[in-house]
Design an enzyme around this catalytic site. Structure first.
Site, PDB file in Angstrom:
ATOM      1  N   ASP A 166      32.089  32.910  37.100  1.00  0.00           N
ATOM      2  CA  ASP A 166      32.062  33.502  38.675  1.00  0.00           C
ATOM      3  C   ASP A 166      31.540  34.715  38.759  1.00  0.00           C
ATOM      4  O   ASP A 166      30.985  35.515  37.624  1.00  0.00           O
ATOM      5  CB  ASP A 166      33.336  33.575  39.138  1.00  0.00           C
ATOM      6  CG  ASP A 166      34.406  34.402  38.271  1.00  0.00           C
ATOM      7  OD1 ASP A 166      34.083  34.985  37.466  1.00  0.00           O
ATOM      8  OD2 ASP A 166      35.445  34.344  38.563  1.00  0.00           O
ATOM      9  N   ASN A 178      47.680  35.749  41.584  1.00  0.00           N
ATOM     10  CA  ASN A 178      48.255  34.765  42.419  1.00  0.00           C
ATOM     11  C   ASN A 178      47.751  33.248  41.965  1.00  0.00           C
ATOM     12  O   ASN A 178      47.669  32.339  42.601  1.00  0.00           O
ATOM     13  CB  ASN A 178      47.329  34.855  43.640  1.00  0.00           C
ATOM     14  CG  ASN A 178      45.891  34.558  43.382  1.00  0.00           C
ATOM     15  OD1 ASN A 178      45.256  34.602  42.361  1.00  0.00           O
ATOM     16  ND2 ASN A 178      45.137  34.933  44.630  1.00  0.00           N
ATOM     17  N   HIS A 207      45.060  32.213  40.320  1.00  0.00           N
ATOM     18  CA  HIS A 207      43.612  31.888  40.447  1.00  0.00           C
ATOM     19  C   HIS A 207      42.876  31.639  38.937  1.00  0.00           C
ATOM     20  O   HIS A 207      43.503  32.374  38.167  1.00  0.00           O
ATOM     21  CB  HIS A 207      42.709  32.385  41.323  1.00  0.00           C
ATOM     22  CG  HIS A 207      42.326  33.919  40.703  1.00  0.00           C
ATOM     23  ND1 HIS A 207      41.952  34.874  41.614  1.00  0.00           N
ATOM     24  CD2 HIS A 207      42.301  34.322  39.714  1.00  0.00           C
ATOM     25  CE1 HIS A 207      41.697  36.079  40.838  1.00  0.00           C
ATOM     26  NE2 HIS A 207      41.865  35.789  39.668  1.00  0.00           N
ATOM     27  N   GLU A 236      40.689  30.200  44.303  1.00  0.00           N
ATOM     28  CA  GLU A 236      41.946  30.836  45.012  1.00  0.00           C
ATOM     29  C   GLU A 236      42.566  29.839  45.349  1.00  0.00           C
ATOM     30  O   GLU A 236      42.358  28.599  45.233  1.00  0.00           O
ATOM     31  CB  GLU A 236      41.682  31.794  45.988  1.00  0.00           C
ATOM     32  CG  GLU A 236      40.599  32.775  45.817  1.00  0.00           C
ATOM     33  CD  GLU A 236      41.066  34.076  45.189  1.00  0.00           C
ATOM     34  OE1 GLU A 236      42.283  34.007  44.445  1.00  0.00           O
ATOM     35  OE2 GLU A 236      40.681  35.357  45.358  1.00  0.00           O
TER      36      GLU A 236
HETATM   37  P1  PGA Z   1      42.360  40.437  34.488  1.00  0.00           P
HETATM   38  O1  PGA Z   1      41.790  39.655  35.649  1.00  0.00           O
HETATM   39  O2  PGA Z   1      41.888  39.968  33.100  1.00  0.00           O
HETATM   40  O3  PGA Z   1      41.215  41.766  34.698  1.00  0.00           O
HETATM   41  O4  PGA Z   1      43.854  40.782  34.663  1.00  0.00           O
HETATM   42  C1  PGA Z   1      42.099  38.357  35.387  1.00  0.00           C
HETATM   43  C2  PGA Z   1      41.730  37.374  36.862  1.00  0.00           C
HETATM   44  O5  PGA Z   1      41.837  37.950  37.869  1.00  0.00           O
HETATM   45  O6  PGA Z   1      41.248  36.052  36.567  1.00  0.00           O
END
Ligand code: PGA
Length: 227
Positions: free
Chosen positions: A68, A127, A129, A134
């Protein structure tokens, strides 16, 4: 979830994931990898970078696909720049094999034309995702543009200077794109992921926790650094 769920120290799980990537690359030099950004995969990338510099890993024939990225963001804060700085620049993967959905008209078509993703690494948001899918993203989603939730923008603030606005929009592989990968590793680092991961693992599939869709995949490993 059908796959394994392992709890390890961050250093240990990073090494395990890096080893799996290295093994995949050695077994199939033309492998296609789906790659996330964020804090969770950083330890793995650091090891892969070191092993690549020591010439133990040859990325010449491999292809890497960012999961992404932000849209309408300054180049220095994009996920492509993150992958360049944390992984690609330490490898011999050529520029024309470092793919990003921002620069490709039909990402899913491109992935399929390269033989499909062999191994995809994933983080998980607080959350639930996966990539930028999302809550509410449907199962039958391919690469698409999204609006980031306030929760995601808020937790990504830590990567931005105080004077930089976190982008509102992004582009992401869809749930179906991810599930088409032959194998998946989800890395969950940090206690703030605990609740979302518990809900994802408890089943049944629930679009309000996108990571729960992973239970539909036959070959998923979850590595977490909390109990
Ligand atoms: P992070 O992000 O590894 O920086 O905690 C994970 C995500 O939001 O997919």
């Amino acid at each position: 979830m059908a796959g394994k769920v392992l709890t390890e120290r961050y250093e240990t799980l990073s090494r395990q994931i890096a080893q799996t990537v290295a093994d995949q690359l050695k077994a199939k030099p033309t492998s296609c990898f789906g790659l996330p950004t964020g804090q969770s995969p950083k330890g793995c990338y650091k090891l892969l970078g070191a092993w690549s510099k020591a010439l133990e890993l040859n990325w010449e024939k491999a292809s890497c696909f960012a999961l992404d990225d932000y849209l309408e963001a300054e180049e220095s804060i994009t996920f492509q720049t993150f992958l360049e700085d944390n992984l690609y620049c330490h490898t011999n993967l050529s520029g024309d094999r470092r793919f990003n959905p921002r620069f490709v008209d039909d990402y899913d078509d491109l992935i399929a034309s390269r033989g499909g993703l062999d191994l995809t690494l994933l983080g998980i948001g607080a959350n639930g995702h996966i990539a930028f899918n999302e809550p509410g993203t449907p199962l039958e989603s391919w690469t698409h543009c999204i609006w980031l939730t306030e929760s995601t923008r808020d937790s990504n603030k830590r990567y931005f200077g105080s004077n930089v606005t976190v982008p509102h929009r992004g582009i992401t592989m869809g749930i179906r794109t991810i599930l088409e990968s032959k194998s998946l590793i989800l890395v969950a680092s940090g206690n703030n992921k605990k609740r979302a991961l518990e809900r994802a693992l408890a089943g049944p599939v629930d679009p309000s926790i996108p990571a729960s869709f992973l239970s539909l995949h036959p070959n998923v490993t979850v590595l977490k650094d909390f109990n």
